[in-house]
Motif scaffolding. Structure first.
Motif, PDB file in Angstrom:
ATOM      1  N   TYR A  14       0.849  -1.197   0.000  1.00  0.00           N
ATOM      2  CA  TYR A  14       0.000   0.000   0.000  1.00  0.00           C
ATOM      3  C   TYR A  14       0.879   1.239   0.000  1.00  0.00           C
ATOM      4  O   TYR A  14       1.859   1.336   0.746  1.00  0.00           O
ATOM      5  CB  TYR A  14      -0.923   0.052   1.222  1.00  0.00           C
ATOM      6  N   GLN A  15       0.507   2.189  -0.861  1.00  0.00           N
ATOM      7  CA  GLN A  15       1.233   3.457  -0.973  1.00  0.00           C
ATOM      8  C   GLN A  15       0.242   4.609  -0.965  1.00  0.00           C
ATOM      9  O   GLN A  15      -0.719   4.617  -1.741  1.00  0.00           O
ATOM     10  CB  GLN A  15       2.062   3.483  -2.262  1.00  0.00           C
ATOM     11  N   TYR A  16       0.455   5.561  -0.054  1.00  0.00           N
ATOM     12  CA  TYR A  16      -0.388   6.757  -0.040  1.00  0.00           C
ATOM     13  C   TYR A  16      -0.047   7.630  -1.238  1.00  0.00           C
ATOM     14  O   TYR A  16       1.119   7.728  -1.644  1.00  0.00           O
ATOM     15  CB  TYR A  16      -0.175   7.540   1.256  1.00  0.00           C
ATOM     16  N   ALA A  23       3.737   2.338   2.413  1.00  0.00           N
ATOM     17  CA  ALA A  23       3.294   2.246   3.813  1.00  0.00           C
ATOM     18  C   ALA A  23       3.240   0.795   4.272  1.00  0.00           C
ATOM     19  O   ALA A  23       3.443   0.506   5.446  1.00  0.00           O
ATOM     20  CB  ALA A  23       1.928   2.901   3.971  1.00  0.00           C
ATOM     21  N   GLY A  46       2.757   1.117  10.138  1.00  0.00           N
ATOM     22  CA  GLY A  46       1.740   0.635   9.199  1.00  0.00           C
ATOM     23  C   GLY A  46       0.563  -0.059   9.857  1.00  0.00           C
ATOM     24  O   GLY A  46      -0.316  -0.582   9.159  1.00  0.00           O
ATOM     25  N   SER A  48      -2.169   1.065  11.613  1.00  0.00           N
ATOM     26  CA  SER A  48      -3.491   1.634  11.336  1.00  0.00           C
ATOM     27  C   SER A  48      -3.843   1.521   9.855  1.00  0.00           C
ATOM     28  O   SER A  48      -5.013   1.337   9.491  1.00  0.00           O
ATOM     29  CB  SER A  48      -3.549   3.095  11.790  1.00  0.00           C
ATOM     30  N   THR A  49      -2.856   1.635   8.992  1.00  0.00           N
ATOM     31  CA  THR A  49      -3.093   1.452   7.556  1.00  0.00           C
ATOM     32  C   THR A  49      -3.618   0.049   7.294  1.00  0.00           C
ATOM     33  O   THR A  49      -4.596  -0.142   6.549  1.00  0.00           O
ATOM     34  CB  THR A  49      -1.798   1.686   6.765  1.00  0.00           C
ATOM     35  N   LYS A  52      -7.249  -0.344   8.356  1.00  0.00           N
ATOM     36  CA  LYS A  52      -8.195   0.268   7.404  1.00  0.00           C
ATOM     37  C   LYS A  52      -8.326  -0.570   6.132  1.00  0.00           C
ATOM     38  O   LYS A  52      -9.385  -0.573   5.492  1.00  0.00           O
ATOM     39  CB  LYS A  52      -7.762   1.695   7.094  1.00  0.00           C
ATOM     40  N   LEU A  53      -7.283  -1.289   5.762  1.00  0.00           N
ATOM     41  CA  LEU A  53      -7.381  -2.201   4.629  1.00  0.00           C
ATOM     42  C   LEU A  53      -8.296  -3.379   4.961  1.00  0.00           C
ATOM     43  O   LEU A  53      -9.053  -3.850   4.115  1.00  0.00           O
ATOM     44  CB  LEU A  53      -5.988  -2.723   4.257  1.00  0.00           C
ATOM     45  N   TYR A  58      -9.494   1.410   2.908  1.00  0.00           N
ATOM     46  CA  TYR A  58      -8.470   1.531   1.874  1.00  0.00           C
ATOM     47  C   TYR A  58      -8.469   0.223   1.093  1.00  0.00           C
ATOM     48  O   TYR A  58      -8.902  -0.824   1.608  1.00  0.00           O
ATOM     49  CB  TYR A  58      -7.073   1.715   2.472  1.00  0.00           C
ATOM     50  N   ASP A 167      -8.866   0.083  16.287  1.00  0.00           N
ATOM     51  CA  ASP A 167      -7.637   0.826  15.986  1.00  0.00           C
ATOM     52  C   ASP A 167      -7.284   1.737  17.167  1.00  0.00           C
ATOM     53  O   ASP A 167      -7.790   2.845  17.276  1.00  0.00           O
ATOM     54  CB  ASP A 167      -7.827   1.641  14.708  1.00  0.00           C
ATOM     55  N   GLY A 218       6.325  -0.957   7.720  1.00  0.00           N
ATOM     56  CA  GLY A 218       5.397  -1.513   6.755  1.00  0.00           C
ATOM     57  C   GLY A 218       5.436  -3.015   6.590  1.00  0.00           C
ATOM     58  O   GLY A 218       4.745  -3.559   5.726  1.00  0.00           O
TER      59      GLY A 218
END
Length: 278
Positions: A14-16, A23, A46, A48-49, A52-53, A58, A167, A218
C-alpha cells in the motif's frame, strides 16, 4: 475466489498518493474465525493502515485482502465486508452521532434497512453485552471516555459483524477506561465468539491476545503467541517497543542468574515462579 479464513492478506502493498514510500510491503497473513490478534509496532509502522485495509476503507495498491471470502477491491461487496468486519476508532467522540445512547447504537442497523422491531432487539442486546443497559436513555456526552468507547462498540455490535477491528481504542482513555474497554473486548471474543483485531500501543493489552503481530516499516517482522513475542525483550526494545513490566523484571532476573522463566507475562505467573524457588 472463496477463502475460509476470516481475514486473508495476500502479497499486499500500500502506498499513499502523497508519499513516495510504501506504507505496507509484502503483507501475507491469515486471521482465523474467533481468533484474537493484537498488532503492535512503533509509530509509522503501518498498523493503522493495515486495519483500514481490513475494513475496506483503503484498498491495496497491490495484492488482495479477503474478508469472509469477499475481496475488498470489489466495490460491489464493500457493504457486505463492513457488515462482516466492523471498525472502532481511537476517539469515541468522533464515532458518536446521536444525542441519546440507544439512538446512537441504532444508527448502524437503521442505515442497513433493518426492520424497527429487530433494531430494538439488537440495541438491547448490544447494550447488555457492553454492560451499558442503564445508560440507554442518557446523553453520550455525559459518559466517561471508557463508557463512550463501549457505546461505539455497541453500535458496531448492533450491525452483527463476525469480526471487530479496533484501531487503538484505548489511546485516549485513562487506566480505568482502558480496563473497561479491554474487558469488553475479551468478553466479545471469549463469550460471543467474535474475531478481534486489536491495534494497540499498550503491551499489557497485547499480552491478552491469542497471537501478536509486530510491525516495523510496513512489514510484519515478528509473529507468535504473546509469551513467544514478549520473551524477546532485547529485540523488541531495538524496535522501540516496551514489554510488560513483569516480563522486563523476569528478563533482568535471568541476567542476574535468577532461574525464572523469560516468558512470564503476568504478576501471577511471576509469583508462582518465585514461590517454586523458595
Amino acid at each position: 475466489m472463496k477463502i475460509a479464513a476470516e481475514i486473508v492478506a495476500l502479497d499486499v502493498y500500500y502506498q499513499y498518493a502523497a508519499s513516495s514510500d510504501l506504507a505496507l510491503k509484502n503483507i501475507n497473513l491469515r486471521i482465523e474465525p474467533g481468533e484474537f490478534v493484537a498488532i503492535i509496532g512503533p509509530n509509522g509502522s503501518g498498523k493503522s493502515t493495515l486495519a483500514k485495509l481490513f475494513n475496506g476503507l483503503y484498498t491495496p495498491s497491490e495484492g488482495d485482502i479477503f474478508v469472509a471470502g469477499f475481496n475488498t477491491k470489489n466495490q460491489d461487496d464493500i457493504w457486505k465486508i463492513r457488515q462482516k468486519a466492523g471498525m472502532v476508532f481511537q476517539n469515541p467522540d468522533n464515532q458518536i452521532v446521536a444525542t441519546i445512547v440507544e439512538e446512537d447504537v441504532a444508527f448502524g442497523p437503521e442505515n442497513l434497512g433493518i426492520p424497527p422491531e429487530e433494531i430494538r432487539h439488537r440495541v438491547k442486546e448490544a447494550l447488555e453485552i457492553v454492560e451499558l443497559t442503564e445508560y440507554a436513555d442518557k446523553a453520550p456526552h455525559l459518559l466517561s471516555g471508557g463508557q463512550k468507547q463501549r457505546v461505539a462498540i455497541a453500535g458496531i455490535l448492533a450491525m452483527k459483524p463476525d469480526c471487530i477491528i479496533l484501531d487503538e481504542p484505548t489511546a485516549m482513555l485513562d487506566p480505568v477506561g482502558r480496563k473497561e474497554v479491554i474487558s469488553t473486548v475479551k468478553k466479545l471474543n471469549r463469550n460471543e465468539g467474535k474475531t478481534i483485531v486489536l491495534i494497540t500501543h499498550f503491551m499489557e493489552e497485547a499480552v491478552q491476545a491469542d497471537r501478536v503481530l509486530v510491525m516495523e516499516k510496513g512489514k510484519v517482522v515478528m509473529e507468535g503467541k504473546p509469551n513467544e513475542i514478549f520473551s524477546q525483550v532485547e529485540r523488541l526494545k531495538k524496535l522501540g517497543l516496551d514489554v510488560p513490566q513483569v516480563t522486563e523484571l523476569a528478563y533482568k532476573l535471568t541476567k542476574d542468574n535468577v532461574p525464572v522463566r523469560r516468558d512470564i507475562l503476568t504478576v501471577e505467573e511471576m509469583v508462582d515462579c518465585l514461590c517454586q524457588l523458595m
